[in-house]
Design an enzyme around this catalytic site. Structure first.
Site, short mmCIF file in Angstrom:
data_model
loop_
_atom_site.label_atom_id
_atom_site.label_comp_id
_atom_site.label_asym_id
_atom_site.label_seq_id
_atom_site.Cartn_x
_atom_site.Cartn_y
_atom_site.Cartn_z
N GLU A 1 14.82 15.74 -29.56
CA GLU A 1 15.34 14.79 -30.56
C GLU A 1 15.97 15.82 -31.61
OE1 GLU A 1 12.81 11.92 -32.32
OE2 GLU A 1 14.03 10.35 -31.78
N HIS B 1 2.24 23.36 -7.40
CA HIS B 1 2.09 22.65 -5.94
C HIS B 1 3.36 21.45 -5.96
CE1 HIS B 1 -1.32 24.85 -4.88
NE2 HIS B 1 -1.36 25.21 -5.94
N LYS C 1 19.39 0.76 -28.99
CA LYS C 1 18.80 -0.17 -29.75
C LYS C 1 19.94 -1.41 -29.83
CE LYS C 1 15.81 2.52 -32.49
NZ LYS C 1 15.34 2.99 -33.68
O1 PA5 Z 1 11.19 11.46 -34.98
C1 PA5 Z 1 11.70 10.38 -35.07
O2 PA5 Z 1 12.27 9.86 -36.28
C2 PA5 Z 1 11.58 9.22 -34.15
O3 PA5 Z 1 10.96 9.68 -33.05
C3 PA5 Z 1 10.55 8.35 -34.61
O4 PA5 Z 1 9.15 8.90 -34.80
C4 PA5 Z 1 10.46 7.04 -33.69
O5 PA5 Z 1 11.60 6.57 -33.45
C5 PA5 Z 1 9.58 5.83 -34.49
O6 PA5 Z 1 10.10 5.67 -35.61
P1 PA5 Z 1 9.45 4.67 -36.74
O7 PA5 Z 1 8.11 5.53 -37.00
O8 PA5 Z 1 10.28 4.27 -37.81
O9 PA5 Z 1 8.84 3.54 -36.16
#
Ligand code: PA5
Length: 434
Positions: free
Chosen positions: A288, A309, A423
């Site tokens: 990410e 394996h 989303k």
């Molecule tokens: O690193 C990030 O920002 C994301 O992976 C969030 O942790 C994830 O989308 C969850 O978001 P939130 O904590 O707002 O529900």
């Protein structure tokens, strides 16, 4: 407690002078990383969190964990991405992958809100039957669909089981500090739930050492003070910008040198099944943070020797686009020896009386040599053992490496604009009002 970088298995892939050449880029990336900015644009609170954390809230986390331990058999952490992976990684790292199945005086810890699969949800509801439950809903934005939907289900369950008053004592909320109608903080205030804060200057995937991770981790009986102490030690150890003095920055530099040579996939390797969720956490952290602007190393993971394996053939002999980052845990928590058998019908007496840790280490050494000779660069990170201090240390090491590496790569390691696309489509299909 420490992580030590070993470059012995890189010598045929990276020349010494390349390290000197990339130092300038490391310096520039470091300047970019520490350059001031608005907390939302430049969320680097995690860099000083091991010393700057809110001590009053930390004590409340410890108190809440004690209360939870006394009042339930099952604790459910409801969150997704950075709001659950770190806690799950920590519990398995410290307590083992089968934590829930073990005899213990702490609650079982389950995770929900990280999927929209009804079967997984129903399975957990069945596990909850006849048992006392507490829940911690965790969402920085306070509006993520997956945890919000699961929270409704478990809130209803708790209110039916304990009444509104009783449920209030069993529901804990970790979210942004701003009270915005329609968001989790507002809901928690309305209902009177105890809340914990995700700091403005710490993004989801960098938040495990805040209340996001610390409450579930403490409920599982891990020493969260030791985790913070480990992170603080890493913060001190990796403060130099010179890659010959800073293994964390050198690792970030190596990743960039390798991707430029066509090794586009970083495979995180561990020989310990209890590292599996740490691998998941690493994949989110790097994927990410770096995968944007059509750039980024693709993070993948395996547990060896299990996956030798299944994936071993590809690694030894497939396309040369992968490098491995092997976390070599130097000490195991337990000693288990292969028994001697006088009949030796299975021809296994060559292993008799040898500790499994030793056998596992020979698998690691043998695989390193095999893969390097097959043309796969291997970065080795030696980690002392898998306890709380080393967890904190490891988290800090990788967070810092990831942020610096992102800047060397030329991306912003703190945003995730790409996640919005699915989303938008999903909301449109579900008819969510604008
Ligand atoms: O690193 C990030 O920002 C994301 O992976 C969030 O942790 C994830 O989308 C969850 O978001 P939130 O904590 O707002 O529900």
């Amino acid at each position: 407690m420490a992580i030590r970088l070993k470059t012995d298995y890189l010598t045929s892939f990276i020349s010494e002078h390349e390290y000197a050449l990339i130092q300038g880029e490391v310096n520039a990336a470091h300047e970019n990383l520490i350059k001031e900015g608005e907390p939302s644009e430049k969320p680097i609170g995690w860099m000083t969190l091991p010393v700057n954390y809110d001590k009053e809230e930390f004590d409340r986390i410890l108190k809440a964990a004690e209360k939870i331990k006394k009042s339930c058999d099952i604790f459910i952490a409801i969150g997704i991405g950075g709001s659950y992976l770190g806690a799950r990684a920590a519990i398995e790292f410290v307590k083992g992958a089968s934590y829930n199945a073990k005899k213990k005086d702490t609650p079982d810890v389950y995770f929900a809100g990280n999927t929209i699969d009804p079967d997984a949800l129903q399975e957990l509801l069945e596990i909850c039957e006849g048992r006392d439950i507490c829940i911690n809903v965790i969402s920085k934005s306070g509006s993520t669909t997956e945890p919000a939907a699961s929270f409704r289900v478990f809130r209803e369950l708790l209110e039916k089981k304990y009444g509104a008053e009783g449920a209030r004592e069993r529901i804990f909320v970790t979210t942004d500090k701003k009270d915005v109608p329609g968001k989790l903080k507002h809901f928690a205030i309305e209902k009177g739930y105890e809340t914990f804060v995700v700091p403005d200057d710490i993004g989801g995937r960098y938040s495990v050492l805040s209340a996001v991770g610390l409450l579930p981790i403490a409920v599982a009986g891990c020493d969260i003070r030791a985790i913070m102490a480990g992170a603080k030690k890493a913060m001190e150890d990796f403060s130099s910008t010179n890659i010959e003095e800073n293994d964390c920055y050198k690792y970030a530099a190596i990743r960039n040198l390798l991707v430029r040579k066509g090794y586009e996939i970083e495979l995180f390797v561990s020989y310990k099944p209890s590292f599996m969720y740490m691998n998941e956490w690493l994949k989110q952290l790097f994927g990410e943070s770096e995968g944007k602007d059509k750039k980024g190393l693709f993070p993948a993971s395996v547990i060896y020797s299990t996956d030798l394996h299944s994936m071993g053939q590809y690694l030894q002999d497939g396309r040369r686009i992968i490098f491995e980052t092997v976390v070599d845990v130097l000490n195991s928590k337990n000693e288990v020896k292969v028994p001697y058998d006088a009949s030796n019908i299975d021809n296994l007496n060559f292993l008799a009386d040898k500790d499994f840790h030793y056998v596992n280490k020979q698998a690691l050494l043998g695989t390193l040599d095999a893969h390097v000779s097959g043309g796969v660069p291997n970065v080795v990170l030696e980690l002392d053992k898998m306890d709380e201090e080393n967890f904190g240390y490891t988290v800090y090491f990788f967070e810092l490496a990831c942020a610096l590496s992102g800047y060397i790569l030329g991306v912003n390691p703190f945003n995730q604009p790409g996640v919005e696309v699915y989303k938008k489509n999903m909301f449109k299909l579900l008819g969510k009002p604008e």
